[in-house]
Design a protein around this motif. Structure first.
Motif, PDB file in Angstrom:
ATOM      1  N   GLU A 145      -7.613  15.209  -9.771  1.00 23.64           N
ATOM      2  CA  GLU A 145      -7.138  13.858  -9.492  1.00 23.64           C
ATOM      3  C   GLU A 145      -8.011  13.259  -8.396  1.00 23.64           C
ATOM      4  O   GLU A 145      -8.378  13.940  -7.438  1.00 23.64           O
ATOM      5  N   VAL A 146      -8.346  11.972  -8.542  1.00 22.18           N
ATOM      6  CA  VAL A 146      -9.146  11.273  -7.539  1.00 22.18           C
ATOM      7  C   VAL A 146      -8.198  10.647  -6.527  1.00 22.18           C
ATOM      8  O   VAL A 146      -7.319   9.850  -6.889  1.00 22.18           O
ATOM      9  N   ARG A 147      -8.350  10.992  -5.262  1.00 24.02           N
ATOM     10  CA  ARG A 147      -7.479  10.476  -4.201  1.00 24.02           C
ATOM     11  C   ARG A 147      -8.301   9.620  -3.248  1.00 24.02           C
ATOM     12  O   ARG A 147      -9.404   9.985  -2.845  1.00 24.02           O
ATOM     13  N   ASP A 148      -7.755   8.482  -2.909  1.00 25.34           N
ATOM     14  CA  ASP A 148      -8.417   7.513  -2.035  1.00 25.34           C
ATOM     15  C   ASP A 148      -8.083   7.840  -0.582  1.00 25.34           C
ATOM     16  O   ASP A 148      -6.934   7.724  -0.156  1.00 25.34           O
ATOM     17  N   LEU A 149      -9.097   8.230   0.195  1.00 25.60           N
ATOM     18  CA  LEU A 149      -8.865   8.623   1.584  1.00 25.60           C
ATOM     19  C   LEU A 149      -8.851   7.448   2.550  1.00 25.60           C
ATOM     20  O   LEU A 149      -8.544   7.626   3.734  1.00 25.60           O
ATOM     21  N   LEU A 150      -9.189   6.247   2.071  1.00 27.14           N
ATOM     22  CA  LEU A 150      -9.191   5.068   2.936  1.00 27.14           C
ATOM     23  C   LEU A 150      -8.111   4.060   2.544  1.00 27.14           C
ATOM     24  O   LEU A 150      -8.098   2.943   3.045  1.00 27.14           O
ATOM     25  N   ASP A 151      -7.211   4.463   1.679  1.00 30.60           N
ATOM     26  CA  ASP A 151      -6.172   3.553   1.211  1.00 30.60           C
ATOM     27  C   ASP A 151      -5.173   3.262   2.325  1.00 30.60           C
ATOM     28  O   ASP A 151      -4.481   4.167   2.791  1.00 30.60           O
ATOM     29  N   SER A 171       0.979   9.934  -1.325  1.00 32.75           N
ATOM     30  CA  SER A 171       0.768   8.700  -2.071  1.00 32.75           C
ATOM     31  C   SER A 171       2.048   7.875  -2.121  1.00 32.75           C
ATOM     32  O   SER A 171       3.154   8.403  -2.178  1.00 32.75           O
ATOM     33  N   VAL A 172       1.898   6.575  -2.091  1.00 33.82           N
ATOM     34  CA  VAL A 172       3.034   5.671  -2.184  1.00 33.82           C
ATOM     35  C   VAL A 172       3.531   5.657  -3.621  1.00 33.82           C
ATOM     36  O   VAL A 172       2.742   5.503  -4.558  1.00 33.82           O
ATOM     37  N   PRO A 173       4.840   5.834  -3.859  1.00 35.53           N
ATOM     38  CA  PRO A 173       5.369   5.843  -5.222  1.00 35.53           C
ATOM     39  C   PRO A 173       5.028   4.543  -5.959  1.00 35.53           C
ATOM     40  O   PRO A 173       5.109   3.453  -5.404  1.00 35.53           O
ATOM     41  N   THR A 189     -18.047   3.634 -12.185  1.00 39.49           N
ATOM     42  CA  THR A 189     -17.376   3.000 -11.048  1.00 39.49           C
ATOM     43  C   THR A 189     -15.966   3.569 -10.904  1.00 39.49           C
ATOM     44  O   THR A 189     -15.435   4.185 -11.836  1.00 39.49           O
ATOM     45  N   LEU A 190     -15.381   3.343  -9.733  1.00 44.57           N
ATOM     46  CA  LEU A 190     -14.006   3.756  -9.479  1.00 44.57           C
ATOM     47  C   LEU A 190     -13.118   2.526  -9.421  1.00 44.57           C
ATOM     48  O   LEU A 190     -13.328   1.636  -8.609  1.00 44.57           O
ATOM     49  N   SER A 191     -12.141   2.486 -10.286  1.00 46.31           N
ATOM     50  CA  SER A 191     -11.198   1.372 -10.308  1.00 46.31           C
ATOM     51  C   SER A 191      -9.984   1.722  -9.462  1.00 46.31           C
ATOM     52  O   SER A 191      -9.348   2.758  -9.663  1.00 46.31           O
ATOM     53  N   GLY A 192      -9.690   0.863  -8.473  1.00 44.29           N
ATOM     54  CA  GLY A 192      -8.521   1.094  -7.630  1.00 44.29           C
ATOM     55  C   GLY A 192      -8.807   1.784  -6.323  1.00 44.29           C
ATOM     56  O   GLY A 192      -7.890   2.006  -5.524  1.00 44.29           O
ATOM     57  N   SER A 193     -10.067   2.134  -6.055  1.00 44.93           N
ATOM     58  CA  SER A 193     -10.385   2.770  -4.774  1.00 44.93           C
ATOM     59  C   SER A 193     -10.650   1.697  -3.715  1.00 44.93           C
ATOM     60  O   SER A 193     -11.070   0.586  -4.028  1.00 44.93           O
TER      61      SER A 193
END
Length: 400
Positions: A145-151, A171-173, A189-193
């Motif tokens: 799973e790709v997790r965004d560390l700057l979200d 992660s936020v539900p 590309t990454l969509s949503g990062s």
């Protein structure tokens, strides 16, 4: 958009051999790695490997690594070339130390902080001739799973385990996951990062530090870093208007029609050791299986690209076998100048892992990349997906 033709260039591979550490000395470990003086050659047992560079031990001093391997990549960004630096090796071999992913002010300065410094030094020299825009993203791949560390919409869990056997971000539900997309031009590309616009080195360093704190870690016998982390710097540039004198003596501004956008991927891979060396079980063991699956997929891609016969025959390259290989599709066999740094432990108790790392890295030397420069005219800049607001305003100002 036009593309300048690129020339094939091999992936550069460097080996970084760290010294024996305190615990290894207390255990009575011996140095099982020999670096041939004056040559980029490593020997372990009956095996001998030659690379582009060898640092540490009796090889080139580690301080030369950035200048020889990474500085040319940073310089290439300003010419429009994408670049990638990969750190590979078992846990405890010095990957994070070498990359500087977990840098703190006043501590060892690794590759990423030095790349930042070189980037801003160059920008400072060119700021009167070129408009620059910088963005950074920081993601990790954990259990495919790709997790965004700057979200900013996630909650930092600190040192409290989140129920999956590791510490990190919760992660936020209801938040959609980060998705890997491939454009019609083949660009991944990454969509949503999250991409953070930065203007100073301090802002970029803050992004690195915050993301590093959020990275998933799991405690095992080898203090395992349980995810692959990719810190990406995107550099956009457009030459400023050149003043031209009109017949009445008043300056007329005429804009150069070239716009460049290049990315630097800085990759700290998870530990490559065998599962039995980590002493993990249960959920942590399953997590390690996912890590090894991603590294195995990466190894299969390297093998497919490094086999000259298969390459000429157009053999299938299994990029889609893992999220890691999908994201590194341009870095290996594609549009990027790439350096792999194989980090090794010289301790005899790690001899098998060290040998596997050297074999893995040796295959990567045969990979042929084809870096190209992307050029966009002002007419097509409006539709260019990565165009920033500043550049868009300039486009409108100079449209007929």
């Amino acid at each position: 958009m036009t593309m300048e033709h690129g020339e094939d260039c091999c992936v550069k591979v460097a080996v970084h051999a760290r010294p024996l550490i305190g615990d290894e000395k207390l255990q009575g470990c011996k140095d099982c790695v020999t670096v041939v003086p004056g040559k980029p050659q490593v020997q372990i047992g009956t095996h001998s490997f030659t690379f582009d560079h060898v640092y540490g031990s009796s090889g080139t001093p580690s301080t030369a690594m950035f200048d020889e391997c990474v500085a040319p990549l940073v310089e290439g960004l300003f010419q429009g070339y994408n670049a990638t630096v990969l750190a590979y090796g078992q846990t405890g071999s010095g990957k994070t130390y070498t990359m500087g992913t977990a840098c703190k002010e006043g501590t060892h300065v690794g590759i990423i902080p030095r790349a930042m410094a070189a980037l801003f030094d160059k920008i400072e020299k060119l700021k009167n001739q070129v408009d620059f825009q910088l963005r950074v993203s920081f993601i990790e791949i954990l259990k495919e799973e790709v997790r965004d560390l700057l979200d900013p919409a996630t909650v930092t869990a600190g040192k409290v385990e989140n129920g999956n056997g590791h510490t990190g971000k919760l992660s936020v539900p209801g938040k959609p996951p980060v998705q890997i997309r491939e454009g019609s031009n083949g660009v991944i590309t990454l969509s949503g990062s999250t991409e953070v616009h930065v203007t100073t080195q301090k802002e970029m360093t803050t992004c690195l530090e915050q993301g590093s704190l959020s990275r998933a870690t799991g405690s095992t016998n080898m203090n395992n870093q349980s995810s692959h982390a990719i810190f990406t710097i995107t550099l956009e540039q457009m030459r400023k208007a050149d003043p031209i004198m009109a017949s009445d003596g008043m300056p007329i501004e005429e804009m150069n029609d070239d716009y460049l956008c290049a990315k630097l991927h800085l990759v700290d891979l998870a530990g490559s050791e065998r599962a039995k060396r980590t002493g993990s079980d249960g959920l942590r063991f399953k997590e390690g299986v996912h890590i090894n699956r991603g590294l195995l997929a990466l190894g299969n891609v390297i093998s497919a690209l490094g086999d000259e016969k298969k390459r000429k025959e157009g053999a299938h390259v299994p990029y889609r076998d893992s999220k890691l290989t999908r994201l590194l599709q341009d870095s290996l066999g594609g549009n990027s100048k790439t350096v792999m740094i194989a980090c090794i432990s010289p301790a005899d108790i790690n001899a098998e892992e060290t040998l596997n790392t050297l074999k893995y890295a040796n295959r990567a030397r045969n990979i042929q990349n084809k870096p190209i420069v992307s050029l966009s005219s002002l007419a097509s800049l409006e539709t260019y997906q990565t165009c920033t607001y500043t550049f868009f305003i300039k486009l409108i100002s100079f449209s007929p």
